[in-house]
Enzyme design. Structure first.
Site, mmCIF file in Angstrom:
data_model
loop_
_atom_site.group_PDB
_atom_site.id
_atom_site.type_symbol
_atom_site.label_atom_id
_atom_site.label_comp_id
_atom_site.label_asym_id
_atom_site.label_seq_id
_atom_site.Cartn_x
_atom_site.Cartn_y
_atom_site.Cartn_z
ATOM 1 C CB SER A 38 -0.824 0.140 0.890
ATOM 2 O OG SER A 38 -0.610 0.438 2.399
ATOM 3 C CG ASP A 328 -3.774 5.843 7.364
ATOM 4 O OD1 ASP A 328 -2.840 5.250 7.603
ATOM 5 O OD2 ASP A 328 -4.749 4.652 5.830
ATOM 6 C CG HIS A 331 -1.252 4.354 4.850
ATOM 7 N ND1 HIS A 331 -1.966 3.653 5.038
ATOM 8 C CD2 HIS A 331 -0.406 3.150 3.964
ATOM 9 C CE1 HIS A 331 -2.289 1.794 5.022
ATOM 10 N NE2 HIS A 331 -0.656 1.890 3.906
#
Length: 353
Positions: A38, A328, A331
């Site tokens: 991600s 978040d 990340h």
């Protein structure tokens, strides 16, 4: 006489300026190609039936046009900054972007899938693309590249491009610690399993004509906001065991990369140390202008990520992301990514040229 001396001095300054400019110049790189999770996924997961995606607000709040592209942050992600600082293009697109152009094929794409790891089971448990799926996409990409650029130019692009691989975090956080899917391994043996999977992946890339590869280590995972929340006690301290595993994995991976660089003729393989840079950002956050380094910007910042960080919670999201190290619970923010990437491009990637 004085005029001649002045003229020679001006010529000298011009020559010095040319030499300095050339020594600081970044060599031309035809394309940037990326594999991973991600941190470097610009939207490949958008079309999947998986909860591991973020093509909705407030993700992308600070991206061009406030567009939630599927990048796991409020704005740009590391590969955008790498592509830009290498002088390739401003944004590195997802290979599965339905609007991908022929020009994008020529200058590079990301095959990364949020939730992936070197261990295939890591991606399978959250229904995303494994690293080996990404490798198959790369083979398809090569065929498309030949049709666009011709066989000779395509081969040159593949050989001269820079390749970045970033994975391993989900293997540790999710597969090993959170789900116990590899409970038959102790920590050293699972780290060895990951390293050997990474080594196999690199060899497969090399056999496909790839030569210039940068492999990022894992960050200090014990300092991720969600790990702090779940394992860091009332005061939400960094969790030492996670950081210790990160250090062990990075050490073993770095050693394996050195071995591979000697084993594979004409290859240029380097280890990218993201652990030290991000740990410095965490421990010295105020030095970099961050006011919050233990929580993310979205919601409470303690557990929200992907589907939990959604439009309904945007009212709770911080107003100024530049003050936050994390976007978040997993990340970093765009600004943190830029601070992370800049020394990598300056100090590590030139070794590949």
């Amino acid at each position: 006489m004085q005029m001649a001396a002045n003229f020679l001095y001006i010529i000298f300054l011009l020559l010095v300026n040319v030499v300095v400019h050339q020594s600081n110049a970044i060599p031309e790189v035809p394309a940037l190609i990326v594999f991973g999770d991600s941190i470097v996924d610009p939207g490949n997961n958008n079309g999947l039936k998986s909860l591991t995606k973020c093509n909705f607000p407030p993700y992308g709040r600070d991206f061009k046009g406030q567009n939630a592209t599927g990048r796991f942050s409020n704005g740009k992600i590391p590969t955008d900054f790498i592509a830009s600082q290498l002088g390739i293009k401003e944004y590195l697109p997802a290979y599965l972007d339905p609007e991908l152009s022929d020009e994008d094929l020529l200058t590079g794409v990301s095959f990364a899938s949020g939730g992936a790891g070197f261990d295939n089971i890591t991606a399978e448990v959250v229904s995303v693309y494994t690293l080996w799926d990404q490798l198959q996409m790369f083979e398809e990409y090569k065929r498309k590249l030949k049709s666009v650029a011709g066989m000779e130019r395509a081969a040159t692009i593949v050989k001269d491009s820079v390749y970045i691989i970033l994975a391993g975090s989900n293997d540790i956080m999710v597969t090993y610690f959170a789900t116990n899917l590899r409970s038959n391994y102790d920590i050293p043996s699972y780290v060895d399993y990951i390293v050997q999977a990474a080594s196999s992946f690199i060899k497969n890339l090399y056999n496909l004509g790839v030569q210039k590869i940068g492999i990022a280590g894992v960050p200090p995972l014990g300092c991720e906001p969600m790990v702090r929340t779940l394992r860091g006690g009332i005061t939400r301290e960094c969790v030492e065991i996670y950081n210790q595993v990160s250090v062990l994995l990075n050490r073993e991976l770095s050693a394996e990369l050195i071995r591979l660089a000697h084993e594979l003729p004409s290859s240029q393989i380097i280890y990218l140390d993201v652990y030290s840079i991000l740990l410095d950002l965490v421990t010295n956050s105020s030095h970099y202008g961050f006011e919050e380094a233990t929580r993310g910007c979205c919601g409470s910042g303690k557990v929200e990520a992907t589907v939990l960080c959604n439009e309904e919670m945007s009212a709770l999201t911080c107003e100024d992301t530049s003050k936050y190290l994390f976007w978040d619970a997993f990340h970093p923010t765009e600004r943190a990514y830029e601070l992370l990437v800049t020394p990598l491009v300056k100090n590590y990637l030139p070794i590949l040229f």
